[in-house]
Write a protein that holds these residues in place. Sequence first.
Motif, PDB file in Angstrom:
ATOM      1  N   GLY A  79       0.834  -1.198   0.000  1.00 29.96           N
ATOM      2  CA  GLY A  79       0.000   0.000   0.000  1.00 29.96           C
ATOM      3  C   GLY A  79       0.863   1.240   0.000  1.00 29.96           C
ATOM      4  N   ASN A  80       0.275   2.323  -0.424  1.00 29.82           N
ATOM      5  CA  ASN A  80       1.001   3.598  -0.481  1.00 29.82           C
ATOM      6  C   ASN A  80       1.077   4.248   0.893  1.00 29.82           C
ATOM      7  OD1 ASN A  80       2.291   5.877  -1.553  1.00 29.82           O
ATOM      8  ND2 ASN A  80       0.338   6.934  -1.847  1.00 29.82           N
ATOM      9  N   GLY A  81      -0.068   4.373   1.561  1.00 31.47           N
ATOM     10  CA  GLY A  81      -0.096   4.976   2.891  1.00 31.47           C
ATOM     11  C   GLY A  81       0.548   4.070   3.921  1.00 31.47           C
ATOM     12  N   HIS A 217      -3.026  10.657   5.288  1.00 29.06           N
ATOM     13  CA  HIS A 217      -3.412  10.747   6.698  1.00 29.06           C
ATOM     14  C   HIS A 217      -2.159  10.723   7.553  1.00 29.06           C
ATOM     15  CE1 HIS A 217      -4.834   8.613  10.539  1.00 29.06           C
ATOM     16  NE2 HIS A 217      -5.052   9.907  10.661  1.00 29.06           N
ATOM     17  N   THR A 218      -1.932  11.798   8.284  1.00 22.77           N
ATOM     18  CA  THR A 218      -0.836  11.911   9.237  1.00 22.77           C
ATOM     19  C   THR A 218      -1.423  12.522  10.510  1.00 22.77           C
ATOM     20  OG1 THR A 218      -0.226  14.186   8.635  1.00 22.77           O
ATOM     21  CG2 THR A 218       0.747  12.408   7.314  1.00 22.77           C
ATOM     22  N   PRO A 219      -0.665  12.562  11.607  1.00 27.87           N
ATOM     23  CA  PRO A 219      -1.185  13.256  12.798  1.00 27.87           C
ATOM     24  C   PRO A 219      -1.616  14.686  12.493  1.00 27.87           C
ATOM     25  CG  PRO A 219       0.728  11.954  13.390  1.00 27.87           C
ATOM     26  CD  PRO A 219       0.617  11.865  11.886  1.00 27.87           C
ATOM     27  N   ARG A 244      -8.110   9.104   2.979  1.00 26.37           N
ATOM     28  CA  ARG A 244      -8.301   8.351   4.222  1.00 26.37           C
ATOM     29  C   ARG A 244      -9.477   8.960   4.974  1.00 26.37           C
ATOM     30  NH1 ARG A 244      -5.601   5.057   2.208  1.00 26.37           N
ATOM     31  NH2 ARG A 244      -3.740   3.975   3.006  1.00 26.37           N
ATOM     32  N   GLY A 245     -10.275   8.104   5.595  1.00 26.63           N
ATOM     33  CA  GLY A 245     -11.478   8.555   6.288  1.00 26.63           C
ATOM     34  C   GLY A 245     -11.194   9.480   7.451  1.00 26.63           C
ATOM     35  N   GLU A 246     -10.047   9.288   8.098  1.00 25.27           N
ATOM     36  CA  GLU A 246      -9.732  10.068   9.300  1.00 25.27           C
ATOM     37  C   GLU A 246      -9.504  11.551   9.016  1.00 25.27           C
ATOM     38  OE1 GLU A 246      -8.088   5.866  10.013  1.00 25.27           O
ATOM     39  OE2 GLU A 246      -8.321   7.269   8.344  1.00 25.27           O
ATOM     40  N   PHE A 270     -13.575   5.591   5.069  1.00 23.26           N
ATOM     41  CA  PHE A 270     -14.374   5.949   6.233  1.00 23.26           C
ATOM     42  C   PHE A 270     -13.494   5.997   7.475  1.00 23.26           C
ATOM     43  CE2 PHE A 270     -16.854   3.838   3.041  1.00 23.26           C
ATOM     44  CZ  PHE A 270     -17.914   4.710   2.867  1.00 23.26           C
ATOM     45  N   GLU A 271     -13.944   6.765   8.436  1.00 22.84           N
ATOM     46  CA  GLU A 271     -13.121   7.022   9.614  1.00 22.84           C
ATOM     47  C   GLU A 271     -12.878   5.771  10.444  1.00 22.84           C
ATOM     48  OE1 GLU A 271     -12.839  10.278  13.260  1.00 22.84           O
ATOM     49  OE2 GLU A 271     -14.348  10.514  11.703  1.00 22.84           O
TER      50      GLU A 271
END
Length: 329
Positions: A79-81, A217-219, A244-246, A270-271
């Motif tokens: 995966g990329n992420g 998606h990062t912090p 990314r859902g987050e 989705f989150e």
Amino acid sequence: MSKRKPVVIITRKLPEAVETRLRELFDARLNEHDKPLSPAELVEAVKQADILVPTVTDRIDKSILMQAGEQLRMIANFGNGVDNIDVETAALRGITVTNTPGVLTEDTADMTMALILAVSRRIIEGAKIIGKDNTWQGWSPTWMLGRRIYGKRLGIVGMGRIGQAVARRAKAFGLQIHYHNRKPVHASIEDELEATYWDSLGQMLARMDIVSVNCPHTPGTYHLLSAPRLKLMKPEAIIVNTARGEIIDENALARMLKAGEIGGVGLDVFENEPAVNPRLLDSPRAVLLPHMGSATIEGRIDMGEKVIINIKTFVDGHTPPDRVLPSMV
């Protein structure tokens, strides 16, 4: 690494060609039934594997990594992420982490445009009407009206590879390209896309007809599209997310959709996957897909080839081409 074939544990079923090549090169342990591994099974895997090949749905956090055997030297993410991996803890334990960048760009951009069209033109609603029950009564000049996308403003959140690929497609559809990024892209790219850069995400959101989320998606991007920022959007605007859902406050988005404060949503992520907010499921203005943005045969094989190259390079004593460092996350 010793002369014996390294033990490579793959957490999910991969394309047959990829699995066959992994078996040829390494002592590869496959997941033939494609059943997601439980946390306990992941712990057992990191205790046995020289190299772990997880997917983006496998959470390889600190609690997992601290139980890894000394022989675990590499995590080659399919995966990329890499938000599913505690890259910092892995580095502290001397475990190399890699990913598969670049190969999903075009597929994800295609899906982004598909969602933009599906939401704007109410394609899923229409398709459901001509179904088993077939409630269609014939053409009417005021029925199932959607919105034209030509000439509208598209705001892209995250102008990396995928964001730029979305912009190229959207420009061909006659959309005006706007974007928010940590910094402006190169002037030649801006000129090619006729793109307008916004340093302020809030100012961009307030002016867009369509918003596409394409950042990692990062912090720092958790709930980047928070309730206050979502409230800035025009009530007829739509938002699509293939990242990314987050990144989106999903509860806030669902509330706004129910209250008619946003025109529609197209979500491929989705989150709290695989759980989906019930309020989204109940909305006719939500097009919801089961994280299939990168789901093409070609894309999956390309990902597998990247994994193999990363592992083979590492086993041969060299730095893998797609190594991920904590400073990159």
